[in-house]
Scaffold this motif. Structure first.
Motif, PDB file in Angstrom:
ATOM      1  N   VAL A 120      -7.185  -3.246  -8.879  1.00  0.00           N
ATOM      2  CA  VAL A 120      -6.515  -2.327  -7.947  1.00  0.00           C
ATOM      3  C   VAL A 120      -7.557  -1.446  -7.263  1.00  0.00           C
ATOM      4  O   VAL A 120      -7.518  -1.245  -6.044  1.00  0.00           O
ATOM      5  CB  VAL A 120      -5.462  -1.479  -8.684  1.00  0.00           C
ATOM      6  N   TYR A 128       3.294  -2.988 -10.699  1.00  0.00           N
ATOM      7  CA  TYR A 128       2.149  -2.199 -11.166  1.00  0.00           C
ATOM      8  C   TYR A 128       2.396  -0.714 -10.952  1.00  0.00           C
ATOM      9  O   TYR A 128       2.988  -0.307  -9.954  1.00  0.00           O
ATOM     10  CB  TYR A 128       0.888  -2.618 -10.414  1.00  0.00           C
ATOM     11  N   ARG A 172     -10.412  -2.723   1.056  1.00  0.00           N
ATOM     12  CA  ARG A 172      -9.627  -2.356   2.236  1.00  0.00           C
ATOM     13  C   ARG A 172     -10.363  -1.302   3.067  1.00  0.00           C
ATOM     14  O   ARG A 172     -10.489  -1.421   4.288  1.00  0.00           O
ATOM     15  CB  ARG A 172      -8.270  -1.822   1.781  1.00  0.00           C
ATOM     16  N   ILE A 197      -2.539  10.605  -1.964  1.00  0.00           N
ATOM     17  CA  ILE A 197      -2.938   9.497  -2.837  1.00  0.00           C
ATOM     18  C   ILE A 197      -2.464   8.220  -2.164  1.00  0.00           C
ATOM     19  O   ILE A 197      -1.275   8.067  -1.882  1.00  0.00           O
ATOM     20  CB  ILE A 197      -2.302   9.605  -4.241  1.00  0.00           C
ATOM     21  N   SER A 198      -3.400   7.309  -1.888  1.00  0.00           N
ATOM     22  CA  SER A 198      -3.048   6.014  -1.301  1.00  0.00           C
ATOM     23  C   SER A 198      -3.627   4.923  -2.186  1.00  0.00           C
ATOM     24  O   SER A 198      -4.793   5.003  -2.588  1.00  0.00           O
ATOM     25  CB  SER A 198      -3.631   5.864   0.110  1.00  0.00           C
ATOM     26  N   SER A 199      -2.838   3.915  -2.464  1.00  0.00           N
ATOM     27  CA  SER A 199      -3.353   2.837  -3.300  1.00  0.00           C
ATOM     28  C   SER A 199      -2.606   1.550  -3.042  1.00  0.00           C
ATOM     29  O   SER A 199      -1.417   1.557  -2.708  1.00  0.00           O
ATOM     30  CB  SER A 199      -3.229   3.194  -4.786  1.00  0.00           C
ATOM     31  N   TRP A 200      -3.336   0.456  -3.199  1.00  0.00           N
ATOM     32  CA  TRP A 200      -2.702  -0.856  -3.234  1.00  0.00           C
ATOM     33  C   TRP A 200      -1.986  -1.002  -4.570  1.00  0.00           C
ATOM     34  O   TRP A 200      -2.526  -0.602  -5.610  1.00  0.00           O
ATOM     35  CB  TRP A 200      -3.766  -1.942  -3.094  1.00  0.00           C
ATOM     36  N   LEU A 201      -0.787  -1.541  -4.531  1.00  0.00           N
ATOM     37  CA  LEU A 201      -0.014  -1.740  -5.756  1.00  0.00           C
ATOM     38  C   LEU A 201       0.522  -3.173  -5.786  1.00  0.00           C
ATOM     39  O   LEU A 201       1.358  -3.533  -4.959  1.00  0.00           O
ATOM     40  CB  LEU A 201       1.178  -0.777  -5.825  1.00  0.00           C
ATOM     41  N   PRO A 202       0.082  -3.996  -6.722  1.00  0.00           N
ATOM     42  CA  PRO A 202       0.720  -5.308  -6.865  1.00  0.00           C
ATOM     43  C   PRO A 202       2.127  -5.130  -7.451  1.00  0.00           C
ATOM     44  O   PRO A 202       2.458  -4.060  -7.963  1.00  0.00           O
ATOM     45  CB  PRO A 202      -0.208  -6.041  -7.834  1.00  0.00           C
ATOM     46  N   ALA A 233      -9.325  -3.529  -4.744  1.00  0.00           N
ATOM     47  CA  ALA A 233      -8.496  -3.717  -3.552  1.00  0.00           C
ATOM     48  C   ALA A 233      -8.596  -2.505  -2.633  1.00  0.00           C
ATOM     49  O   ALA A 233      -8.716  -2.637  -1.407  1.00  0.00           O
ATOM     50  CB  ALA A 233      -7.049  -3.967  -3.951  1.00  0.00           C
ATOM     51  N   ASN A 234      -8.537  -1.323  -3.215  1.00  0.00           N
ATOM     52  CA  ASN A 234      -8.657  -0.103  -2.405  1.00  0.00           C
ATOM     53  C   ASN A 234     -10.024  -0.026  -1.728  1.00  0.00           C
ATOM     54  O   ASN A 234     -10.147   0.320  -0.553  1.00  0.00           O
ATOM     55  CB  ASN A 234      -8.434   1.129  -3.277  1.00  0.00           C
ATOM     56  N   TYR A 288       0.877  -1.166   0.000  1.00  0.00           N
ATOM     57  CA  TYR A 288       0.000   0.000   0.000  1.00  0.00           C
ATOM     58  C   TYR A 288       0.918   1.221   0.000  1.00  0.00           C
ATOM     59  O   TYR A 288       1.752   1.373   0.899  1.00  0.00           O
ATOM     60  CB  TYR A 288      -0.913   0.003   1.227  1.00  0.00           C
ATOM     61  N   THR A 320      -9.194   5.535  -5.288  1.00  0.00           N
ATOM     62  CA  THR A 320      -8.002   5.232  -4.499  1.00  0.00           C
ATOM     63  C   THR A 320      -8.399   5.065  -3.025  1.00  0.00           C
ATOM     64  O   THR A 320      -9.475   5.489  -2.601  1.00  0.00           O
ATOM     65  CB  THR A 320      -6.964   6.355  -4.638  1.00  0.00           C
ATOM     66  N   LEU A 321      -7.501   4.481  -2.262  1.00  0.00           N
ATOM     67  CA  LEU A 321      -7.814   4.160  -0.867  1.00  0.00           C
ATOM     68  C   LEU A 321      -8.119   5.408  -0.052  1.00  0.00           C
ATOM     69  O   LEU A 321      -9.047   5.418   0.773  1.00  0.00           O
ATOM     70  CB  LEU A 321      -6.642   3.374  -0.260  1.00  0.00           C
ATOM     71  N   ARG A 380      -6.643  17.463  -3.917  1.00  0.00           N
ATOM     72  CA  ARG A 380      -6.279  16.413  -2.963  1.00  0.00           C
ATOM     73  C   ARG A 380      -4.832  16.606  -2.535  1.00  0.00           C
ATOM     74  O   ARG A 380      -4.016  17.143  -3.282  1.00  0.00           O
ATOM     75  CB  ARG A 380      -6.475  15.026  -3.568  1.00  0.00           C
TER      76      ARG A 380
END
Lengths: 243, 511
Positions: free
Chosen positions: B260, A73, B267, A65-70, B263-264, A47, B204-205, A62
């Motif tokens: 993706v 990616y 979560r 920025i927060s995001s899950w990243l495999p 997933a955000n 994350y 996004t999360l 904003r």
């Protein structure tokens, strides 16, 4: 595969911001987009957070920025930048201690710019995601302002300037089939609004109304009804005539 | 709802506890209220989230961990505290707190609260499930869904909090992903002054977290969470309208990008709901289907009809003559969840079996010459529906709870909807929305048409509200509670219709 891994490792901090510099003019709808790209250069999902800040003359919608990243990616996130006064400023983006500073050159619109380009504020009673009030003056036929209160009327869309301008007509381009049917054109006057034109029963995609020239700081279009399913306000483009 | 005003409890608790702690170093952090959920006979999940400035990213907190203490008591004055402990609100989980309290007594009311940095939370009331061997006389619950913040106020939650309930089933669309203007859409609340971050569609999360924060600032929603334990499942808008497994609503979005986003969204969902730690997602996957037991009276199967479904047939929406929907290999639940459900239902020794899920299971023809069906509902996945209804025909007391559609329906479920003369095998209570769709109306031409073309529908109503339900040993009663208005605050509640159904002879009759 190895080449791809090497490429990933060459991204400092897994953070890229495009473009490297940005040139915009003042005004709520005259900004530009930065794209923040967050890459997971590792082999396990993460994350990721990127924090954004800017000079006071700039506005960002904003600051995080927060995001899950495999693994491998890249998340590409657009960030709109607008400005209130000319100058040279910076947008600063940080991730894991890595900092990218993007210079932003802000100029005033040219004196002979259109009344839309000279607007300092463009607002609406509501807007759907991706269909902001600015979409009605972006010169594009594939975008529109679209209110978010389905089947509730009236709605309104409004454009304002820092100083008074003389206006004498409004050209409205609405959607084909599902377009606007009824609306009023109003101008700001001391203490309120004055209706200068009323359109009823419109079935045209493009409709022009002219009225005696008026000096004003704002023009408001009050939408009253639509055609077809009569569900939403749709303004593809608005051109305010005057100087 | 707590009979002793929350504010007084909060004041008493704060006065009693603050003295032992240093002065607050952050603003009041419990702006999102408290919640409990997933009741077990000996335990409950307690939830809160720290957000001193809820409309800011990360709730206005720096990226540091915060110590949070919690207490569970047998009385609302906290003179008999029977469990307490310390948890951590971590920035990695949006400063949420999930406390899995064990060692409680079955079928009992408890009170709980949190404390952090010298601040004390509101008090919540919760209730454990009856013992597995218990023979309860009744289970009282409500089902609710679809609370678009922009579509109206949450007075329905205020009224629900005043009901006498054991548990609340929330059936999806807790948040909506679209833009929200500074006055909260149709709420037109000029005091709200939301930043333009909320005009961005959630993907996004950080944006999903902020969206939950906005919703949870509503005092009526907080009251409903604080009054009862909730059992929640999601529908589509917690991620994106009408998504299907890894397929976005928009066909141009590649699956790897959509996953993706999922997933955000997952979560943020876990962070913001009273769900146990083992349920937290792993990337774009989160197991949300589960079973709850209420003694020998009822088993509740909470389903997930979004994460594992095949893409909607024939391009989604209302369709007629869509042969693809009849493909026996198409699935709504996914093979794993479907087999789990059929196995548990088939072996159930409970008097009632509740299927708490999202979308309308009854066939719902839209009437007229086209007489279309909705491909997003169970009508788009008849193979899975048939297997469940065939099982229900062998298992007395099946009750399906649904949401999603922003209308109230009451339906008899038959193994063959084309044969209205056959006996029902189960009943379905489709609950309307809390706010989505605005004020609504008692009926519409569309609803009248549906009644005409679907003889198994006993009710079709387009107002807002929730369904209150009581399962007795042999008879179920459902009251459809509807709101006078939601676009203005202060809406009143009334009962639009009430139905009974016998456990061994399912079929809705007017109460």
């Amino acid at each position: 595969m190895i080449w791809a891994a090497v490429m990933l490792l060459t991204i400092p901090g897994g953070l890229v911001v495009d473009p490297g510099t940005l040139a915009i003019t003042t005004g709520q709808c005259n900004g530009g987009d930065l794209t923040v790209r967050l890459t997971n250069t590792g082999t396990r999902p993460v994350y990721a957070d990127a924090r954004l800040s800017a000079s006071r003359a700039l506005h960002l919608p904003r600051t995080l920025i927060s995001s899950w990243l495999p693994p491998g990616y890249t998340a590409s996130v657009p960030v709109a930048v607008t400005a209130t006064r000319p100058g040279r400023y910076h947008v600063r983006v940080t991730r894991n201690g890595h900092v990218v500073k993007v210079p932003v050159e802000v100029s005033a619109p040219p004196a002979d710019a259109s009344l839309m380009r000279l607007a300092t504020t463009v607002t609406a009673s509501s807007a759907r995601a991706g269909s902001s009030a600015c979409a009605a003056i972006d010169g594009r036929a594939d975008t529109m302002w679209n209110d978010s209160t389905g089947k509730r009327w009236p709605d309104w869309w409004q454009l304002g300037w820092a100083t008074s301008h003389q206006v004498s007509g409004v050209e409205v381009t609405t959607a084909e089939g599902w377009g606007l049917r009824d609306w009023d054109v109003r101008v700001a006057v001391p203490g309120g609004w004055s209706t200068v034109a009323a359109v009823r029963g419109n079935v045209l995609v493009k409709n022009v109304v002219n009225f005696p020239p008026r000096w004003t700081g704002s023009v408001r279009i009050v939408t009253l009804a639509g055609n077809a399913v009569n569900d939403q306000s749709r303004l593809v483009e608005v051109v305010i005539r005057g100087h | 709802m707590l009979r002793l005003p929350r504010r007084r409890l909060f004041t008493l608790g704060g006065a009693a506890l603050i003295g032992a702690f240093p002065a607050p170093r952050i603003d009041y952090p419990f702006t999102l209220g408290v919640a409990s959920g997933d009741p077990l006979p000996d335990g409950i999940l307690l939830w809160t989230r720290l957000a001193p400035r809820p409309f800011e990213p990360a709730g206005g907190l720096p990226p540091v961990k915060c110590r949070v203490e919690w207490q569970v008591a047998e009385d609302d004055a906290f003179t008999r505290v029977i469990r307490s402990g310390v948890s951590t609100a971590s920035p990695a989980y949006g400063h949420s707190v999930h406390v899995d309290v064990a060692g409680l007594r079955p079928g009992r009311d408890y009170f709980y609260r949190f404390r952090s940095r010298g601040h004390v939370s509101p008090v919540g009331r919760t209730r454990t499930a009856p013992a597995r061997t218990a023979r309860p006389e009744a289970l009282r619950f409500a089902l609710a869904s679809c609370q678009a913040y922009t579509d109206g106020y949450y007075d329905a939650w205020r009224h629900l909090a005043a009901e006498e309930l054991d548990v609340v089933f929330f059936l999806g669309d807790y948040i909506y992903e679209g833009a929200i203007n500074d006055v909260g859409g149709n709420r037109m609340d000029s005091s709200l002054r939301l930043p333009d971050t909320f005009t961005l569609e959630t993907d996004t999360l950080d944006l999903y977290r902020m969206r939950y924060a906005l919703y949870r600032t509503d005092p009526d929603l907080q009251a409903a969470h604080a009054a009862f334990p909730w059992v929640l499942t999601w529908d589509d808008h917690e991620v994106q309208d009408n998504y299907a497994d890894g397929v976005s609503r928009f066909t141009t979005v590649p699956q790897k990008d959509f996953l993706v986003r999922r997933a955000n969204a997952y979560r943020a969902y876990w962070e913001n709901q009273p769900l146990r730690w083992p349920r937290r997602p792993a990337g774009p996957d989160m197991s949300a289907y589960r079973r709850f037991r209420f003694g020998d009276l009822a088993h509740a199967y909470v389903l997930d009809t979004r994460q594992y479904r095949d893409d909607q047939a024939c391009g989604d929406n209302l369709r007629a003559g869509c042969d693809d929907r009849d493909d026996p290999d198409r699935t709504l639940l996914g093979a794993g969840q479907r087999d789990w459900l059929l196995d548990r239902m088939g072996r159930s020794d409970a008097r009632w079996n509740i299927l708490a899920q999202q979308i309308m299971m009854a066939e719902c023809r839209y009437g007229g010459p086209a007489n279309r069906l909705d491909m997003d509902k169970w009508d788009g996945y008849p193979a899975d529906r048939q297997r469940i209804l065939e099982t229900a025909a062998r298992v007395p007391g099946t009750v399906v709870l649904s949401g999603d559609i922003h209308n109230n329906y009451a339906a008899d479920l038959r193994a063959d909807f084309e044969r209205p003369e056959t006996a029902a095998v189960a009943v379905e209570l489709v609950g309307t929305s809390i706010s989505s769709g605005g004020d609504g109306s008692d009926s519409t031409p569309q609803l009248e048409m549906q009644r005409q073309y679907n003889p198994h529908l006993r009710l079709a109503n387009g107002q807002r509200g929730y369904v209150r339900c009581e399962l007795g040993r042999d008879v179920m009663r459902a009251d459809y509670r509807v709101m006078s208005q939601v676009t203005q605050p202060g809406g009143e509640i009334s009962t639009r219709a009430s139905f009974l159904s016998e456990r061994t002879r399912p079929g809705l009759v007017t109460a």
